[in-house]
Scaffold this active site. Structure first.
Site, short mmCIF file in Angstrom:
data_model
loop_
_atom_site.label_atom_id
_atom_site.label_comp_id
_atom_site.label_asym_id
_atom_site.label_seq_id
_atom_site.Cartn_x
_atom_site.Cartn_y
_atom_site.Cartn_z
N TYR A 192 -3.54 5.40 -2.16
CA TYR A 192 -4.07 4.76 -0.95
C TYR A 192 -3.94 5.67 0.28
CZ TYR A 192 -4.76 0.13 -3.10
OH TYR A 192 -5.22 -0.92 -3.86
N PHE A 241 -0.63 -2.18 7.39
CA PHE A 241 -0.23 -2.83 6.13
C PHE A 241 0.13 -1.83 5.04
CE2 PHE A 241 -4.93 -2.63 6.16
CZ PHE A 241 -5.19 -1.96 4.96
N ARG A 281 -12.84 -11.13 -7.73
CA ARG A 281 -12.06 -11.60 -6.58
C ARG A 281 -12.52 -12.99 -6.12
NH1 ARG A 281 -11.49 -6.14 -2.83
NH2 ARG A 281 -9.78 -5.18 -4.01
N ASN A 309 -5.22 -9.52 -4.17
CA ASN A 309 -6.62 -9.64 -4.63
C ASN A 309 -6.84 -9.10 -6.04
OD1 ASN A 309 -6.43 -6.93 -4.11
ND2 ASN A 309 -7.73 -6.96 -2.31
N HIS A 354 -8.21 -3.48 -8.17
CA HIS A 354 -8.71 -2.35 -7.39
C HIS A 354 -9.87 -1.74 -8.14
CE1 HIS A 354 -9.05 1.45 -5.32
NE2 HIS A 354 -9.12 1.99 -6.53
N GLU A 392 -9.38 9.36 -8.06
CA GLU A 392 -8.43 8.38 -8.61
C GLU A 392 -8.23 8.59 -10.12
OE1 GLU A 392 -10.13 4.66 -7.27
OE2 GLU A 392 -9.60 5.07 -5.19
N1 UDP Z 1 -4.78 -4.87 2.13
C1 UDP Z 1 -3.68 -5.45 2.72
N2 UDP Z 1 -3.79 -5.95 3.99
C2 UDP Z 1 -4.95 -5.91 4.68
C3 UDP Z 1 -6.08 -5.30 4.08
C4 UDP Z 1 -5.96 -4.79 2.81
O1 UDP Z 1 -2.62 -5.51 2.10
O2 UDP Z 1 -4.99 -6.40 5.83
C5 UDP Z 1 -4.66 -4.31 0.79
C6 UDP Z 1 -5.49 -5.08 -0.24
O3 UDP Z 1 -4.70 -5.20 -1.45
C7 UDP Z 1 -6.68 -4.17 -0.46
C8 UDP Z 1 -6.04 -2.79 -0.27
O4 UDP Z 1 -5.12 -2.97 0.80
O5 UDP Z 1 -7.24 -4.35 -1.73
C9 UDP Z 1 -7.00 -1.68 0.10
O6 UDP Z 1 -7.69 -2.05 1.26
P1 UDP Z 1 -9.26 -1.87 1.35
O7 UDP Z 1 -9.67 -2.31 2.72
O8 UDP Z 1 -9.64 -0.51 0.89
O9 UDP Z 1 -9.77 -2.99 0.33
P2 UDP Z 1 -10.50 -2.90 -1.07
O10 UDP Z 1 -11.25 -1.59 -1.12
O11 UDP Z 1 -9.44 -3.02 -2.12
O12 UDP Z 1 -11.42 -4.09 -1.06
#
Ligand code: UDP
Ligand code: MG
Length: 145
Positions: free
Chosen positions: A53, A61, A98, A108, A111, A122
C-alpha cells in the site's frame, strides 16, 4: 480483447478469511471463467503490507490499514483477469463482491489491482516467479469463442 488477457492480483483480506468467505469469493472468479495461476494463504508482515500500500503511505488511515492487513491470514491470488476493482463498498453495486458482502469502506474483504501496472508490481511483490503456474485451461476456447 477477450477480457482475460492481462493478469491481476487479488487478495481476500483478513476480514474475508475470518468471515468464512474464501470459498464464496473464489467461486465467483471460478464460475466467471477467469484462469487462476497462483494462490496461497499467507500471514503478511507489516513490511509487506507497507510496500503493498505504499501509494497510500501519506493517508491518515495508512498505519491502521497496515495493522489490519497483517492481523491475520490473507488469500493471495493471481488471475488472468483484466477487470480491475474500482469502487469502495458504499458505491459497490449489488452483485459485486463488495456490494454483496460489505457495508463500509474499511472492512471490505477483498483487494484487487486497479491497473495493469499495479497488477504487475503487486504480483512481483507477493509471488516468486516459480509460484506462478503456466498452463492451458481447457474451457478457454468455450468462453472466448
Ligand atoms: N481504507 C481505509 N480507510 C479509508 C479508506 C480506505 O482503511 O478511509 C482501506 C480500505 O481497506 C481500502 C484500502 O484502504 O480497500 C485501500 O484504499 P483504496 O482507496 O485504494 O481502496 P480500494 O482500491 O481498495 O477500493
Ligand atoms: Mg486502491
Amino acid at each position: 480483447m477477450s477480457g482475460n488477457e492481462e493478469r491481476t492480483f487479488i487478495a481476500i483480506k483478513p476480514d474475508g478469511v475470518q468471515r468464512g468467505l474464501i470459498g464464496e469469493i473464489i467461486k465467483r472468479f471460478e464460475q466467471k471463467g477467469f484462469k487462476l495461476v497462483a494462490m496461497k494463504l499467507i500471514q503478511a508482515d507489516e513490511d509487506l503490507m507497507r510496500q503493498h500500500y505504499c501509494d497510500l503511505k501519506d493517508r491518515p488511515f495508512f498505519p491502521g490499514l497496515v495493522r489490519f492487513m497483517s492481523s491475520g491470514p490473507v488469500v493471495a491470488m493471481c488471475y488472468f483477469c483484466d477487470i480491475f476493482l474500482g469502487s469502495n463498498a458504499i458505491d459497490s453495486k449489488p452483485g459485486t463482491i463488495r456490494g454483496d458482502f460489505c457495508i463500509q469502506v474499511v472492512r471490505n474483504i477483498i483487494h484487487g489491482s486497479d491497473s495493469v501496472e499495479s497488477a504487475n508490481t503487486e504480483i512481483n511483490l507477493w509471488f516468486k516467479p516459480e509460484e506462478i503456474c503456466d498452463y492451458t485451461k481447457c474451457q478457454d476456447s468455450w468462453l472466448n469463442g
